[in-house]
Design a protein around this motif. Structure first.
Motif, mmCIF file in Angstrom:
data_model
loop_
_atom_site.group_PDB
_atom_site.id
_atom_site.type_symbol
_atom_site.label_atom_id
_atom_site.label_comp_id
_atom_site.label_asym_id
_atom_site.label_seq_id
_atom_site.Cartn_x
_atom_site.Cartn_y
_atom_site.Cartn_z
ATOM 1 N N PRO A 177 0.825 -1.209 0.000
ATOM 2 C CA PRO A 177 0.000 0.000 0.000
ATOM 3 C C PRO A 177 0.861 1.262 0.000
ATOM 4 O O PRO A 177 1.659 1.483 0.914
ATOM 5 C CB PRO A 177 -0.806 -0.124 1.305
ATOM 6 N N VAL A 178 0.731 2.050 -1.056
ATOM 7 C CA VAL A 178 1.496 3.294 -1.197
ATOM 8 C C VAL A 178 0.502 4.436 -1.416
ATOM 9 O O VAL A 178 -0.307 4.403 -2.334
ATOM 10 C CB VAL A 178 2.509 3.214 -2.356
ATOM 11 N N GLY A 179 0.569 5.435 -0.553
ATOM 12 C CA GLY A 179 -0.424 6.505 -0.583
ATOM 13 C C GLY A 179 -0.122 7.593 -1.601
ATOM 14 O O GLY A 179 1.016 7.827 -2.000
ATOM 15 N N ILE A 180 -1.159 8.269 -2.017
ATOM 16 C CA ILE A 180 -1.116 9.421 -2.919
ATOM 17 C C ILE A 180 -0.273 9.138 -4.165
ATOM 18 O O ILE A 180 0.616 9.899 -4.528
ATOM 19 C CB ILE A 180 -0.602 10.687 -2.221
ATOM 20 N N ALA A 181 -0.559 8.036 -4.826
ATOM 21 C CA ALA A 181 0.203 7.675 -6.026
ATOM 22 C C ALA A 181 -0.011 8.677 -7.155
ATOM 23 O O ALA A 181 0.772 8.737 -8.103
ATOM 24 C CB ALA A 181 -0.183 6.270 -6.486
ATOM 25 N N LYS A 182 -1.058 9.483 -7.047
ATOM 26 C CA LYS A 182 -1.332 10.455 -8.109
ATOM 27 C C LYS A 182 -0.261 11.548 -8.158
ATOM 28 O O LYS A 182 -0.119 12.241 -9.165
ATOM 29 C CB LYS A 182 -2.703 11.082 -7.879
ATOM 30 N N LEU A 183 0.488 11.696 -7.093
ATOM 31 C CA LEU A 183 1.596 12.649 -7.111
ATOM 32 C C LEU A 183 2.681 12.192 -8.082
ATOM 33 O O LEU A 183 3.458 13.007 -8.576
ATOM 34 C CB LEU A 183 2.193 12.798 -5.706
ATOM 35 N N ALA A 184 2.737 10.888 -8.347
ATOM 36 C CA ALA A 184 3.742 10.358 -9.272
ATOM 37 C C ALA A 184 3.253 10.344 -10.709
ATOM 38 O O ALA A 184 4.042 10.503 -11.635
ATOM 39 C CB ALA A 184 4.142 8.938 -8.850
ATOM 40 N N HIS A 185 1.937 10.150 -10.899
ATOM 41 C CA HIS A 185 1.360 10.092 -12.241
ATOM 42 C C HIS A 185 -0.132 10.357 -12.128
ATOM 43 O O HIS A 185 -0.771 9.928 -11.157
ATOM 44 C CB HIS A 185 1.616 8.718 -12.865
ATOM 45 N N PRO A 186 -0.720 11.050 -13.094
ATOM 46 C CA PRO A 186 -2.151 11.374 -13.007
ATOM 47 C C PRO A 186 -3.062 10.163 -12.834
ATOM 48 O O PRO A 186 -4.128 10.274 -12.229
ATOM 49 C CB PRO A 186 -2.431 12.081 -14.345
#
Length: 464
Positions: A177-186
């Motif tokens: 589980p890795v949070g806020i993956a949208k910071l890495a890619h839309p």
């Protein structure tokens, strides 16, 4: 109702906070203290256009959770441009991404991520607690284990498939589980789900996912693709009830309750980079993204939380964050379906021992757990196929990777980056199985590794 930028600029403080998102203007004053990321994050965009900041973290559907009364009106796009905050990280978007085929190991993805990610995002993803001793030891201890290959075994092919909680996986690897993956890619967690489906992997969706679980489930390549739900127990227990029930309704295959971070570790890189961000609340100065995001986690839970969870779901339960053999035994006695040996990637308590040492403790003091129906997983510091095989030879059922999946999303790679990273890891696992002289994972044995260099780091005796 049509609004101008002057109308919105007046509402730029805690007592009256308006933000514009894609032409709609919202009054979020009442929502400030309830925001999972803390009020500070929203106040940075008070009286401004928050579209870019919103899109970098959230899926569009999250706006539906705001009450209808929060919508104050609309603003013309030309007017909204005046409100857009200036970014000091725009140069990141001008960096060229190397062709994926030129990246040949997982470390390459990390280097690319450091170059391409905004400084605050890099700090949030990469930072460990205090002096980062645990973070570095997690990886370093794998190098202290030597492989003991068997020769002349005539390995014609290798079989890397196994199962996690009864779900098939093509590799003994899952997405932690890795949070806020949208910071890495839309596409965030949806890109991870798409790649996991095509590569035949299991994904554990973070409690702090930037995409709602329903959207992630819809991204799967088949209705049977397994996705599990991570749970941090919230100070407001009803919110945790909603997470569990929503996950079950969406079709999640298990609940992974994370217990190693009742409070957030002191991640100094993360905090230093946020010192310069102004905030209305002076007591939040210097708090990093991690501390703000985790401010709602309850530090008051105990083993009885398992009884509580079982009252609201019959999904399999996994405890993530076991750091000693004593707790591994207690978890087994409570009848959980799995445990994750983890020190939170070195992000919680610095100098907490490496999961590998915990695995060795289990081998020495509670070997019966290795032959039980409870599965044992390991995460933290795994970057090579040899790392995976060493953990499995010592008794782990599968291993989790977190940061590498985030890094593989960056630089615009998205799903393709994740699949390239997995192809590299798969090749390393298959090649080293042949070199070890095994054709399937169940042929991996403790005698195929030499872990004696780690024995001096183990406790001498334990009373169970």
């Amino acid at each position: 109702m049509k609004l101008t930028h002057d109308d919105i600029l007046q509402h730029n403080h805690r007592k009256s906070c308006w933000i514009a998102i894609h032409g709609n203007v919202y009054d979020v004053t009442e929502f400030l203290n309830a925001h999972p990321g803390g009020a500070k994050v929203i106040l940075q965009s008070a009286g401004k256009d928050a579209s870019q900041a919103f899109d970098s973290v959230h899926a569009p559907d999250i706006l539906k959770e705001l009450p209808q009364a929060a919508l104050r009106g609309q603003i013309d796009i030309s007017e909204a441009k005046v409100l857009k905050p200036k970014s000091n990280e725009e140069e990141q978007s001008h960096l060229e991404s190397p062709p994926l085929h030129t990246l040949i190991n997982l470390h390459d993805f990390e280097k690319i991520a450091e170059r391409h990610l905004p400084a605050t995002t890099w700090a949030y993803y990469s930072s460990g607690a205090d002096d980062e001793i645990s973070k570095h030891n997690n990886a370093r201890l794998y190098s202290k284990i030597a492989l003991r290959p068997r020769i002349l075994r005539r390995v014609l092919s290798v079989y890397t498939a196994t199962s996690i909680l009864g779900f098939s996986t093509s590799l003994p690897v899952y997405i932690s589980p890795v949070g806020i993956a949208k910071l890495a890619h839309p596409d965030g967690e949806c890109a991870l789900a798409a790649a996991a489906g095509k590569e035949g992997l299991v994904q554990v969706l973070a409690n702090g996912s930037s995409m709602p679980i329903e959207q992630v489930m819809n991204t799967r390549t088949s209705p049977t693709q397994p996705i599990f739900q991570q749970l941090y127990v919230n100070k407001d227990i009803q919110k945790s009830v909603e997470v569990v029930r929503r996950a079950a309704q969406a079709g999640a295959g298990a609940i992974w309750i994370t217990v190693d971070s009742p409070v957030v570790g002191k991640r100094e890189l993360d905090e230093r980079l946020n010192l310069s961000i102004s905030a209305s609340d002076s007591d939040q100065e210097g708090q990093g993204v991690a501390k703000i995001m985790a401010s709602s986690i309850s530090p008051f839970i105990d083993w009885d939380i398992l009884t509580w969870i079982r009252r609201i779901t019959d999904l399999p339960l996994v405890i993530k964050g076991i750091q000693c053999v004593e707790d591994a035994v207690i978890a087994y006695e409570h009848g959980v379906q799995g445990i994750v040996l983890s020190n939170h990637g070195g992000r919680s308590q610095d100098t907490a021992q490496s999961p590998l040492l915990t695995l060795l403790e289990i081998r020495k003091f509670a070997p019966q757990l290795l032959d039980s129906e409870m599965q044992i997983f390991v995460d933290g510091g795994i970057r090579r196929g040899t790392d995976v095989l060493k953990a499995l030879a010592l008794g782990a059922d599968a291993v989790g990777l977190g940061r590498p999946f985030l890094y593989s999303l960056t630089a615009g790679y998205g799903e393709n980056g994740v699949r390239r990273m997995l192809a590299i890891l798969r090749q390393e696992i298959e090649m080293n199985m042949i070199l070890l002289g095994v054709s399937s994972l169940n042929e991996l044995k403790p005698e195929m590794v030499n872990a004696s260099r780690l024995e001096k780091h183990m406790v001498g005796s334990i009373k169970l």
